[in-house]
Write a protein that holds these residues in place. Structure first.
Motif: not given
Length: 168
Positions: A86-93, A110-119, A132-133, A143-151
């Protein structure tokens, strides 16, 4: 706190009403407390959100170890169903460092790594507005990211159900 089998407090409490619900979601702080222990024992499935800093990464590892310990001590069946960046900002090292660590943890345990939630600034704005968001901005990137994680979670749970069905 002093009760025998206090780790089962939620199980005793919620079992009277949980039949009326499809899902019971318990959100607890990422610290090893009696509240978190009760939640883990009751839910048996743990989703670990991880911020993009080393302290959050270490907290995730502590939660995984706590579930292992509880499984041994209480003969419970707690498992981590996913790691959620969560709070993923790919610009940061630091984000790159933590994500690489999560990938290794995911493979190694062996734990799934889910889709990241961007800042997303809309998260803060929605909180300030007391909304609510999804109501505040249903088209924002978080919200797009959370939908993907829910899927992803829905797919994982369906796979689990079908796997159990096929094995029994």
């Amino acid at each position: 706190m002093g009760n025998v089998a206090r780790e089962h407090a939620f199980t005793q409490l919620f079992s009277m009403v949980d039949k009326n619900y499809d899902v019971v979601l318990i959100d607890v702080s990422p610290s090893i407390t009696l509240l978190q222990t009760c939640a883990m024992v009751y839910a048996e499935q743990v989703l670990i959100p991880i911020g993009m800093d080393t302290l959050s990464f270490q907290g995730a590892m502590a939660s995984i170890e706590a579930s292992r310990s509880l499984n041994q001590l209480l003969r419970a069946n707690i498992r981590t169903v996913g790691l959620l960046p969560v709070m993923v900002d790919r610009r940061l090292a630091m984000t790159t460092t933590v994500l690489e660590g999560l990938e290794g943890l995911s493979v190694g345990m062996n734990i799934p790594l889910l889709h990241a939630i961007r800042t997303d600034q809309n998260v803060t704005k929605a909180a300030r507005a007391g909304q609510f968001l999804i109501d505040y901005d249903p088209k924002c990137k978080a919200v797009e990211d959370y939908h993907q994680v829910a899927d992803e979670l829905q797919f994982l749970f369906k796979e689990e159900v079908h796997g159990r069905t096929a094995n029994t």
